[in-house]
Write a protein that holds these residues in place. Structure first.
Motif, PDB file in Angstrom:
ATOM      1  N   ALA A  36      12.797  15.097   6.408  1.00 54.28           N
ATOM      2  CA  ALA A  36      14.102  14.930   6.576  1.00 54.28           C
ATOM      3  C   ALA A  36      14.934  15.977   5.956  1.00 54.28           C
ATOM      4  O   ALA A  36      14.306  16.730   4.943  1.00 54.28           O
ATOM      5  CB  ALA A  36      14.883  13.561   5.875  1.00 54.28           C
ATOM      6  N   ASP A  37      16.161  16.450   6.523  1.00 59.23           N
ATOM      7  CA  ASP A  37      16.706  17.455   5.924  1.00 59.23           C
ATOM      8  C   ASP A  37      18.352  17.224   5.807  1.00 59.23           C
ATOM      9  O   ASP A  37      18.976  17.024   6.767  1.00 59.23           O
ATOM     10  CB  ASP A  37      16.795  18.702   6.825  1.00 59.23           C
ATOM     11  CG  ASP A  37      17.471  20.159   6.300  1.00 59.23           C
ATOM     12  OD1 ASP A  37      18.295  19.821   5.462  1.00 59.23           O
ATOM     13  OD2 ASP A  37      17.180  21.046   6.876  1.00 59.23           O
ATOM     14  N   ALA A  40      21.158  19.990   6.835  1.00 55.08           N
ATOM     15  CA  ALA A  40      20.405  20.861   7.878  1.00 55.08           C
ATOM     16  C   ALA A  40      21.188  21.944   8.608  1.00 55.08           C
ATOM     17  O   ALA A  40      20.447  23.133   9.004  1.00 55.08           O
ATOM     18  CB  ALA A  40      20.234  19.748   9.225  1.00 55.08           C
ATOM     19  N   SER A  44      17.052  23.819  11.637  1.00 55.96           N
ATOM     20  CA  SER A  44      16.145  22.879  10.939  1.00 55.96           C
ATOM     21  C   SER A  44      14.907  22.470  11.666  1.00 55.96           C
ATOM     22  O   SER A  44      15.122  21.671  12.410  1.00 55.96           O
ATOM     23  CB  SER A  44      16.886  21.807  10.161  1.00 55.96           C
ATOM     24  OG  SER A  44      15.922  21.027   9.213  1.00 55.96           O
ATOM     25  N   ALA A  46      13.007  19.839  10.345  1.00 56.37           N
ATOM     26  CA  ALA A  46      12.827  18.638  10.041  1.00 56.37           C
ATOM     27  C   ALA A  46      13.163  17.489  11.268  1.00 56.37           C
ATOM     28  O   ALA A  46      13.723  17.881  12.197  1.00 56.37           O
ATOM     29  CB  ALA A  46      13.855  18.263   8.934  1.00 56.37           C
ATOM     30  N   ASP A  47      12.337  16.568  11.241  1.00 56.22           N
ATOM     31  CA  ASP A  47      12.440  15.470  12.064  1.00 56.22           C
ATOM     32  C   ASP A  47      13.605  14.931  12.418  1.00 56.22           C
ATOM     33  O   ASP A  47      14.242  14.417  13.591  1.00 56.22           O
ATOM     34  CB  ASP A  47      11.222  14.514  11.997  1.00 56.22           C
ATOM     35  CG  ASP A  47       9.779  15.199  11.767  1.00 56.22           C
ATOM     36  OD1 ASP A  47       9.452  15.639  12.892  1.00 56.22           O
ATOM     37  OD2 ASP A  47       9.275  15.137  10.814  1.00 56.22           O
ATOM     38  N   THR A  49      17.638  15.226  10.953  1.00 56.04           N
ATOM     39  CA  THR A  49      18.473  16.127  10.377  1.00 56.04           C
ATOM     40  C   THR A  49      20.111  15.517  10.170  1.00 56.04           C
ATOM     41  O   THR A  49      20.443  14.533  10.960  1.00 56.04           O
ATOM     42  CB  THR A  49      18.653  17.325  11.317  1.00 56.04           C
ATOM     43  OG1 THR A  49      19.078  16.929  12.510  1.00 56.04           O
ATOM     44  CG2 THR A  49      17.261  17.963  11.212  1.00 56.04           C
ATOM     45  N   ASN A  50      20.755  16.057   9.264  1.00 57.25           N
ATOM     46  CA  ASN A  50      21.983  15.740   8.912  1.00 57.25           C
ATOM     47  C   ASN A  50      22.976  17.063   8.422  1.00 57.25           C
ATOM     48  O   ASN A  50      22.128  17.704   7.707  1.00 57.25           O
ATOM     49  CB  ASN A  50      21.956  14.756   7.542  1.00 57.25           C
ATOM     50  CG  ASN A  50      23.390  14.239   7.150  1.00 57.25           C
ATOM     51  OD1 ASN A  50      24.169  13.445   7.900  1.00 57.25           O
ATOM     52  ND2 ASN A  50      23.833  14.480   6.125  1.00 57.25           N
ATOM     53  N   ASP A  51      24.083  16.977   8.727  1.00 59.40           N
ATOM     54  CA  ASP A  51      25.015  17.856   8.297  1.00 59.40           C
ATOM     55  C   ASP A  51      26.441  17.303   8.240  1.00 59.40           C
ATOM     56  O   ASP A  51      26.638  16.709   9.460  1.00 59.40           O
ATOM     57  CB  ASP A  51      24.889  19.309   9.050  1.00 59.40           C
ATOM     58  CG  ASP A  51      25.207  20.346   8.451  1.00 59.40           C
ATOM     59  OD1 ASP A  51      24.714  21.041   7.511  1.00 59.40           O
ATOM     60  OD2 ASP A  51      26.578  20.662   8.498  1.00 59.40           O
ATOM     61  N   THR A  56      27.238  20.941  14.324  1.00 58.92           N
ATOM     62  CA  THR A  56      26.034  21.364  14.289  1.00 58.92           C
ATOM     63  C   THR A  56      25.117  20.176  15.216  1.00 58.92           C
ATOM     64  O   THR A  56      25.810  19.191  15.430  1.00 58.92           O
ATOM     65  CB  THR A  56      25.399  21.221  12.828  1.00 58.92           C
ATOM     66  OG1 THR A  56      25.491  19.763  12.297  1.00 58.92           O
ATOM     67  CG2 THR A  56      26.319  22.148  11.974  1.00 58.92           C
ATOM     68  N   ALA A  58      22.574  18.363  14.373  1.00 55.59           N
ATOM     69  CA  ALA A  58      22.050  17.490  13.361  1.00 55.59           C
ATOM     70  C   ALA A  58      22.344  16.073  14.165  1.00 55.59           C
ATOM     71  O   ALA A  58      23.187  15.612  14.758  1.00 55.59           O
ATOM     72  CB  ALA A  58      22.644  17.539  11.995  1.00 55.59           C
ATOM     73  N   HIS A  59      21.128  15.034  13.851  1.00 55.88           N
ATOM     74  CA  HIS A  59      21.312  13.675  14.339  1.00 55.88           C
ATOM     75  C   HIS A  59      22.277  13.028  13.593  1.00 55.88           C
ATOM     76  O   HIS A  59      22.782  11.952  14.282  1.00 55.88           O
ATOM     77  CB  HIS A  59      19.950  13.093  13.686  1.00 55.88           C
ATOM     78  CG  HIS A  59      18.669  13.679  14.291  1.00 55.88           C
ATOM     79  ND1 HIS A  59      17.719  14.742  13.775  1.00 55.88           N
ATOM     80  CD2 HIS A  59      18.293  13.798  15.654  1.00 55.88           C
ATOM     81  CE1 HIS A  59      16.720  14.970  14.449  1.00 55.88           C
ATOM     82  NE2 HIS A  59      16.951  14.543  15.693  1.00 55.88           N
TER      83      HIS A  59
END
Length: 170
Positions: A36-37, A40, A44, A46-47, A49-51, A56, A58-59
């Motif tokens: 995880a990030d 992110a 990124s 990573a599987d 992601t967050n931002d 972005t 990100a998930h």
């Protein structure tokens, strides 16, 4: 423990700088679980992601601490810790979003609550790869041991990017 120094052109996004991406991919490749990030941004690997910035890919678009709360204890094989490195970077990254960091939850305070949550979710033997202008990382008190450092010089008057790779004690 390994300490390596390399040189690479700086990039606006961490993972557009080859040595910074390569070290993460090497440790991610040594594992089979989820990474995880919480910060992110863009690119990124990573599987999950967050931002905060909804622009972005990100998930999730939550505060980092809220994103880490989504994960069960001892559930992730690795976490990327790549927050903005300074208050100036926070301002640039989230300009126009009306966000302000609270109390100690700013880069100069090291995001201690986020680090505590990361420690809660990383499995024994799992990794945290931290990026910044220091090598503070997760630390012994959170149950981590440094296994590798990378110093990535960007030349001229630019700050080096320091990468701290730590493994959670079994």
């Amino acid at each position: 423990m390994t300490i390596t120094r390399t040189w690479a052109m700086p990039a606006k996004y961490t993972f557009r700088c080859k040595p910074l991406l390569d070290i993460l991919l090497r440790y991610k490749g040594m594992t089979t679980g989820i990474w995880a990030d919480p910060f992110a941004g863009f690119h990124s690997p990573a599987d999950l992601t967050n931002d905060l910035d909804p622009a972005t890919p990100a998930h999730y678009h939550l505060e980092a601490i809220e994103f880490m709360h989504l994960h069960e204890s001892v559930s992730l094989e690795g976490v990327v810790f790549d927050p903005p490195y300074s208050l100036t970077q926070v301002s640039r990254s989230y300009k126009g979003m009306g966000l302000q960091f609270k109390g100690k939850e700013n880069p100069t305070g090291g995001f201690p609550a986020v680090r505590d949550e990361i420690a809660r979710v990383v499995i024994p033997g799992g990794y945290v790869v931290s990026y910044g202008w220091n090598t503070v990382g997760m630390g012994k008190t959170r149950g981590f041991k440094a296994v590798e450092y990378l110093i990535c010089s960007h030349g001229g008057n630019r700050n080096d990017t320091l990468v701290t790779v730590e493994q959670r004690s079994a």
